[in-house]
Design a protein around this motif. Structure first.
Motif, short mmCIF file in Angstrom:
data_model
loop_
_atom_site.label_atom_id
_atom_site.label_comp_id
_atom_site.label_asym_id
_atom_site.label_seq_id
_atom_site.Cartn_x
_atom_site.Cartn_y
_atom_site.Cartn_z
N THR A 167 55.09 -2.93 20.81
CA THR A 167 54.71 -3.92 21.21
C THR A 167 54.53 -4.12 22.84
O THR A 167 54.27 -5.14 23.29
CB THR A 167 55.82 -5.18 20.93
OG1 THR A 167 57.04 -4.46 21.29
CG2 THR A 167 55.41 -5.43 19.28
N GLY A 168 55.08 -3.06 23.53
CA GLY A 168 55.02 -3.18 24.92
C GLY A 168 54.81 -1.79 25.31
O GLY A 168 54.64 -0.70 24.60
N ALA A 169 54.59 -1.43 26.79
CA ALA A 169 54.24 -0.18 27.33
C ALA A 169 55.39 0.54 27.12
O ALA A 169 56.51 0.42 27.23
CB ALA A 169 54.21 -0.48 28.70
N GLY A 170 54.91 1.82 26.54
CA GLY A 170 56.00 2.97 26.29
C GLY A 170 56.65 2.93 25.28
O GLY A 170 57.24 3.78 24.63
N SER A 171 56.28 1.99 24.24
CA SER A 171 57.09 1.82 22.97
C SER A 171 56.43 2.47 21.85
O SER A 171 56.94 2.73 20.67
CB SER A 171 57.54 0.31 22.63
OG SER A 171 56.12 -0.33 22.36
N GLY A 172 55.17 3.00 21.95
CA GLY A 172 54.23 3.55 21.03
C GLY A 172 54.47 5.05 20.89
O GLY A 172 54.93 5.52 21.90
N GLN A 173 54.32 5.66 19.60
CA GLN A 173 54.14 7.04 19.73
C GLN A 173 52.60 7.71 19.32
O GLN A 173 52.15 6.81 18.18
CB GLN A 173 55.38 7.54 19.01
CG GLN A 173 55.30 7.08 17.77
CD GLN A 173 56.74 7.45 16.96
OE1 GLN A 173 57.54 7.61 17.73
NE2 GLN A 173 56.77 8.08 15.78
N ASN A 174 52.40 8.67 19.64
CA ASN A 174 50.91 9.30 19.08
C ASN A 174 51.44 10.11 17.97
O ASN A 174 52.56 10.65 17.81
CB ASN A 174 50.09 9.83 20.02
CG ASN A 174 49.48 8.97 20.90
OD1 ASN A 174 49.15 7.89 20.72
ND2 ASN A 174 49.34 9.20 22.08
N GLY A 175 50.39 10.30 17.01
CA GLY A 175 50.73 11.46 15.72
C GLY A 175 51.30 10.70 14.53
O GLY A 175 50.97 9.56 14.25
N GLY A 176 51.91 11.26 13.97
CA GLY A 176 52.44 10.48 12.57
C GLY A 176 51.65 11.36 11.37
O GLY A 176 50.74 12.16 11.58
N SER A 177 51.94 10.96 10.10
CA SER A 177 51.34 11.52 9.18
C SER A 177 50.35 10.52 8.73
O SER A 177 50.21 9.47 8.90
CB SER A 177 52.32 11.36 7.74
OG SER A 177 52.81 10.06 7.77
N ALA A 178 49.17 11.25 8.11
CA ALA A 178 48.17 10.48 7.57
C ALA A 178 47.72 11.01 6.58
O ALA A 178 47.56 12.24 6.50
CB ALA A 178 46.97 10.30 8.66
N ALA A 179 47.07 10.49 5.30
CA ALA A 179 46.57 10.73 4.27
C ALA A 179 45.12 11.50 4.34
O ALA A 179 44.47 11.08 5.42
CB ALA A 179 46.60 9.81 3.30
N GLY A 185 54.01 -4.32 16.09
CA GLY A 185 52.91 -3.22 16.60
C GLY A 185 52.32 -2.77 15.26
O GLY A 185 52.48 -3.32 14.28
N GLY A 186 51.75 -1.46 15.39
CA GLY A 186 51.00 -0.94 14.19
C GLY A 186 50.63 0.51 14.56
O GLY A 186 50.91 0.86 15.68
N LYS A 187 49.96 0.90 13.60
CA LYS A 187 49.25 2.21 13.77
C LYS A 187 47.81 2.37 13.12
O LYS A 187 47.83 1.64 12.03
CB LYS A 187 50.20 3.29 12.92
CG LYS A 187 49.74 4.74 12.92
CD LYS A 187 50.73 5.66 12.53
CE LYS A 187 50.47 6.93 12.55
NZ LYS A 187 51.58 7.98 12.32
N ILE A 188 46.95 3.14 13.92
CA ILE A 188 45.70 3.15 13.68
C ILE A 188 45.19 4.35 12.82
O ILE A 188 45.85 5.44 13.31
CB ILE A 188 44.77 2.96 14.82
CG1 ILE A 188 44.84 1.32 15.74
CG2 ILE A 188 43.31 3.12 14.25
CD1 ILE A 188 44.49 1.47 16.97
N PHE A 189 44.87 4.29 11.58
CA PHE A 189 44.42 5.53 11.12
C PHE A 189 42.86 5.73 11.02
O PHE A 189 42.26 5.23 10.18
CB PHE A 189 45.03 5.55 9.41
CG PHE A 189 46.47 5.45 9.66
CD1 PHE A 189 47.09 6.53 9.41
CD2 PHE A 189 47.25 4.44 9.49
CE1 PHE A 189 48.58 6.41 9.43
CE2 PHE A 189 48.65 4.08 9.48
CZ PHE A 189 49.17 5.20 9.46
N LYS A 190 42.60 6.42 11.97
CA LYS A 190 41.11 6.41 12.22
C LYS A 190 40.20 7.32 11.00
O LYS A 190 39.28 6.68 10.47
CB LYS A 190 40.73 7.33 13.40
CG LYS A 190 41.18 6.58 14.95
CD LYS A 190 41.11 7.43 16.17
CE LYS A 190 41.51 6.59 17.34
NZ LYS A 190 41.35 7.36 18.56
N ASP A 191 40.81 8.40 10.52
CA ASP A 191 40.05 8.88 9.47
C ASP A 191 39.85 8.15 8.16
O ASP A 191 39.04 8.20 7.41
CB ASP A 191 40.99 10.04 8.95
CG ASP A 191 40.69 11.25 10.12
OD1 ASP A 191 39.87 11.07 10.92
OD2 ASP A 191 41.50 12.19 9.94
#
Length: 162
Positions: free
Chosen positions: A45-57, A81-87
């Motif tokens: 929700t704010g600057a610096g609170s996200g993280q890249n990567g993670g698991s994806a199917a 917040g959320g997470k974008i799963f591009k693939d």
């Protein structure tokens, strides 16, 4: 013969050059609206609170991912917040603790892939349309249509595409 006689061509025809230039321009435009190399992008929700990567199917889009494959863990999706799963072509959000929503990651304005989630909105980098993490509705245009909902199931700590 006159001095205005025809000479053999010394290079590609003008039509060939123009067609190649048009194809190159189209390729550049399509690349600009495409997504990057990352399989997913997590933003809080704010600057610096996200993280890249993670698991994806594994899989391509939300419609052709192997049924029941784990997309993420509930702990991978930040509250607010959320997470974008591009693939897979989906965005998974957690608008409130324990509530998970999913939407297409394709902007309804011109089809660009959304690029980030910040302060309760999903943002398209192409023309800065903003969508609500709660219901995918348009918060700021130029988009006029909401992000379509995607089907997920939450079982225990696993989030799966339905």
């Amino acid at each position: 013969m006159t001095s205005a006689s025809l000479q053999p061509e010394s290079g590609p025809a003008r039509r060939t050059v123009m067609a190649a230039a048009g194809a190159a321009g189209l390729a550049a435009a399509l690349t600009a609206c495409g997504s990057g190399d990352d399989a997913s992008n997590t933003v809080g929700t704010g600057a610096g609170s996200g993280q890249n990567g993670g698991s994806a199917a594994s899989g391509g889009t939300a419609g052709d991912t192997a049924g029941g494959a784990t997309l993420a863990r509930t702990s991978d999706i930040p509250e607010g917040g959320g997470k974008i799963f591009k693939d897979q072509g989906v965005v998974v959000t957690q608008p409130a603790a324990g509530t998970f929503k999913a939407f297409s990651s394709k902007c309804t304005h011109q089809g660009c892939a959304v690029g980030s989630i910040a302060e309760g909105v999903i943002v398209c980098p192409c023309h800065q349309s903003h969508f609500s993490v709660e219901d995918g509705s348009v918060k700021k245009g130029p988009a006029t249509q909401p992000l379509p909902a995607a089907k997920i199931t939450v079982s225990g700590d696993e989030i799966k595409l339905a």
